[in-house]
Design a protein around this motif. Structure first.
Motif, PDB file in Angstrom:
ATOM      1  N   ASP A   8       1.098  -1.232   0.216  1.00  0.00           N
ATOM      2  CA  ASP A   8       0.157   0.339  -0.251  1.00  0.00           C
ATOM      3  C   ASP A   8       0.726   1.495  -0.359  1.00  0.00           C
ATOM      4  O   ASP A   8       1.943   0.969   0.662  1.00  0.00           O
ATOM      5  N   ILE A  53      -2.086  -8.559   0.400  1.00  0.00           N
ATOM      6  CA  ILE A  53      -3.004  -7.618   0.414  1.00  0.00           C
ATOM      7  C   ILE A  53      -2.512  -6.842   0.201  1.00  0.00           C
ATOM      8  O   ILE A  53      -1.297  -5.896   0.667  1.00  0.00           O
ATOM      9  N   ASP A  55      -2.950  -2.683  -1.729  1.00  0.00           N
ATOM     10  CA  ASP A  55      -3.997  -2.241  -2.183  1.00  0.00           C
ATOM     11  C   ASP A  55      -4.605  -2.153  -4.294  1.00  0.00           C
ATOM     12  O   ASP A  55      -3.645  -2.079  -4.586  1.00  0.00           O
ATOM     13  N   LEU A  82      -7.784  -4.368  -1.590  1.00  0.00           N
ATOM     14  CA  LEU A  82      -8.090  -3.643  -0.309  1.00  0.00           C
ATOM     15  C   LEU A  82      -8.391  -2.025  -1.278  1.00  0.00           C
ATOM     16  O   LEU A  82      -7.539  -1.707  -2.006  1.00  0.00           O
ATOM     17  N   TYR A 102     -11.448  -9.745  -1.057  1.00  0.00           N
ATOM     18  CA  TYR A 102     -11.522  -8.090  -1.061  1.00  0.00           C
ATOM     19  C   TYR A 102     -11.241  -7.548   1.080  1.00  0.00           C
ATOM     20  O   TYR A 102     -12.371  -8.013   1.579  1.00  0.00           O
ATOM     21  N   LEU A 103     -10.814  -6.681   0.676  1.00  0.00           N
ATOM     22  CA  LEU A 103     -11.368  -5.972   2.259  1.00  0.00           C
ATOM     23  C   LEU A 103     -12.037  -4.461   1.746  1.00  0.00           C
ATOM     24  O   LEU A 103     -11.146  -3.863   1.206  1.00  0.00           O
ATOM     25  N   LYS A 105     -11.413  -0.524   2.563  1.00  0.00           N
ATOM     26  CA  LYS A 105     -10.703   0.752   4.054  1.00  0.00           C
ATOM     27  C   LYS A 105     -11.797   1.720   4.469  1.00  0.00           C
ATOM     28  O   LYS A 105     -12.681   1.391   3.867  1.00  0.00           O
ATOM     29  N   CYS A 107     -10.266  -0.675   7.435  1.00  0.00           N
ATOM     30  CA  CYS A 107     -10.424  -2.382   7.251  1.00  0.00           C
ATOM     31  C   CYS A 107     -10.539  -2.757   9.128  1.00  0.00           C
ATOM     32  O   CYS A 107      -9.630  -1.916  10.194  1.00  0.00           O
ATOM     33  N   ILE A 112     -10.499  -8.972   8.726  1.00  0.00           N
ATOM     34  CA  ILE A 112      -8.959  -9.138   8.623  1.00  0.00           C
ATOM     35  C   ILE A 112      -8.495 -10.089   8.915  1.00  0.00           C
ATOM     36  O   ILE A 112      -7.625 -11.270   7.982  1.00  0.00           O
TER      37      ILE A 112
END
Length: 496
Positions: A8, A53, A55, A82, A102-103, A105, A107, A112
């Motif tokens: 990220d 993981i 972005d 992300l 996917y996650l 933001k 998070c 997680i």
């Protein structure tokens, strides 16, 4: 333990996820946390990584491009996209390109943790299955003699080998059901292998498998009630690679015995030995006299020979319900060799006479196949003997029948029926008076007519093949070349 890489370009986001992992997932290892996607790729290339993981919107490399490169580099890695909710379109695209999940933001730590625990279960299951497959491949190599010893832990835990022969039409579903039922038993673990000759089940237990034999017998009875005729052998105490191999060979002997005699049941090694002990005084030469057979062949008493063979087989079946195929094959070959030697001593069989057909004896897997193989071998001997008779009428009729029907899908049985003779007697007589078997003679007739047809340049090779009775044009070309020393196409060109 999972090995994780974080990507990220926002330093705050990286630190936040690192904090969550350190606090709530200390059992996992963060291999690296990168603001630059290219640096992350370099790290992933050099290290073992389970989860990435990343972005989706970064300055150095877009998340979509990173996913594409990861899938090319290490497709087994789980990738988590992300993204902020406002950029959810990136997430949809990432999932299409191979992201595992996917996650959003910001998070939440529980999201997680749940996701990584799910991945851990999947990865452990995959690795466990991969380890099991590698282990079974190694065991299979030991069983088939490709390796002398296997290093996997299973070999010392195996207490029994269960073997099911290959002749069952429903082998796969039955094998699956057996493995399923056995695996349901307490303290018993079942590993199943599929080898070309049959299904093998390696049984591992902390307790006494011998005491569980009634359970396995009941299992096979239940399968029989459902319409599955099974023949299987079981051998206990297979510790070590050598013991495993010995146990496997013993189960093959058992199933060979069951299959030869048409018996559907589960039989263990000890009981099998008892059955063989009962056959100790049985010998095939009590039923087949070398002297009598030699006299019949010498006098060309072929019909009497066939009747005598049928009568002897019936006597064997009446006296012994279950034969030992190993001894039967061995004694059959000894009798045939004795007959051949006597005929050569009488100078009615050439010393260099080839009897390659004897291999049929060793290949006989059932009682019927064994009887047929013995008949074939004896009449092959009869056909090879020289006694100077002219061709009988039925041979001429057979040749005429072949000439009139060569374009059809005819076989030895059909021609034998056409001249009202038993197939064994007819085959032996045909070779005796023509010097070759009927299949070879039929091919020669077909090629003879094919040569005439090929003179017509408008006919294709495959058309000629069909017109003379060959179903396969490639096989026709092979036979044609073997006889004429050139391909049908070349013959056609030379005939113009």
């Amino acid at each position: 333990m999972l090995r994780i890489v974080l990507v990220d370009d926002e330093n705050t986001a990286l630190k936040g996820i690192c904090y969550i992992l350190k606090k709530f997932c200390p059992q996992y290892q963060v291999v690296g946390a990168f603001e630059d996607g290219w640096e992350a790729l370099d790290c992933i290339q050099k290290n073992e990584v389970d989860v990435v993981i990343t972005d989706m919107k970064m300055d150095t490399i877009q998340g979509i491009d990173l996913i594409d490169k990861l899938k090319e580099m290490k497709p087994e890695i789980r990738v988590v996209a992300l993204s902020a909710y406002s950029d959810f379109e990136y997430v949809r695209l990432a999932m299409k390109r191979g992201a595992s999940d996917y996650l959003l933001k910001p998070c939440r730590h529980q999201d997680i943790v749940n996701l990584l625990q799910h991945f851990e279960k999947e990865i452990n299951a995959r690795k466990s299955q991969q380890l099991k497959e590698e282990m079974l491949q190694e065991i299979s190599a030991v069983l088939t003699g490709e390796k002398e010893k296997c290093e996997c832990f299973l070999e010392d835990n195996v207490k029994a080998v269960l073997f099911q022969p290959r002749n069952e039409n429903d082998r796969e579903p039955v094998a699956g059901r057996i493995a399923e039922l056995l695996s349901e038993q307490e303290d018993v673990e079942c590993f199943a292998l599929n080898l070309p000759e049959g299904s093998v089940f390696l049984l591992s237990s902390l307790g006494s498998l011998e005491g569980s034999l009634p359970l396995y017998q009941k299992l096979f009875q239940d399968m029989a009630h459902k319409g599955h005729c099974l023949s299987a052998g079981i051998c206990f105490k297979a510790q070590g690679s050598f013991g495993l191999r010995v146990s496997y060979e013993r189960t093959r002997l058992i199933t060979g015995y069951l299959k030869f005699n048409g018996i559907c049941r589960l039989l263990d090694w000890e009981k099998y030995q008892v059955y063989l002990q009962r056959l100790q005084d049985f010998h095939l030469y009590h039923y087949f006299s070398i002297e009598q057979i030699v006299q019949m062949i010498r006098k060309s008493e072929d019909q009497d020979l066939l009747k005598m063979l049928e009568k002897s087989f019936r006597r064997v079946s009446s006296d012994v319900k279950a034969l030992d195929p190993v001894r039967i094959r061995q004694e059959s070959l000894e009798i045939l060799v004795g007959i051949k030697r006597r005929l050569q001593e009488d100078q009615i069989l050439k010393s260099d006479a080839d009897l390659g057909i004897m291999h049929l004896i060793d290949r006989a897997e059932t009682r019927r196949q064994w009887e047929d193989a013995v008949k074939s071998c004896l009449f092959e001997l009869y056909a090879a003997c020289e006694n100077g008779h002219d061709r009988p009428k039925f041979i001429l009729e057979a040749l005429n029948y072949i000439e009139a029907n060569y374009m059809n899908d005819i076989n030895v049985q059909e021609v034998a029926d056409a001249v009202f003779l038993n197939i064994w007697y007819f085959s032996a007589q045909f070779k005796k008076y023509t010097g070759q078997n009927m299949t070879k003679y039929l091919n020669q007739v077909r090629i003879k007519h094919a040569k005439e047809l090929l003179k017509d340049k408008n006919l294709k090779v495959y058309q000629v093949a069909e017109m003379v009775g060959f179903q396969d044009a490639t096989y026709f070309s092979t036979v044609f070349k073997a006889i004429e020393k050139k391909t049908p196409k070349k013959y056609q060109q030379d005939s113009q």
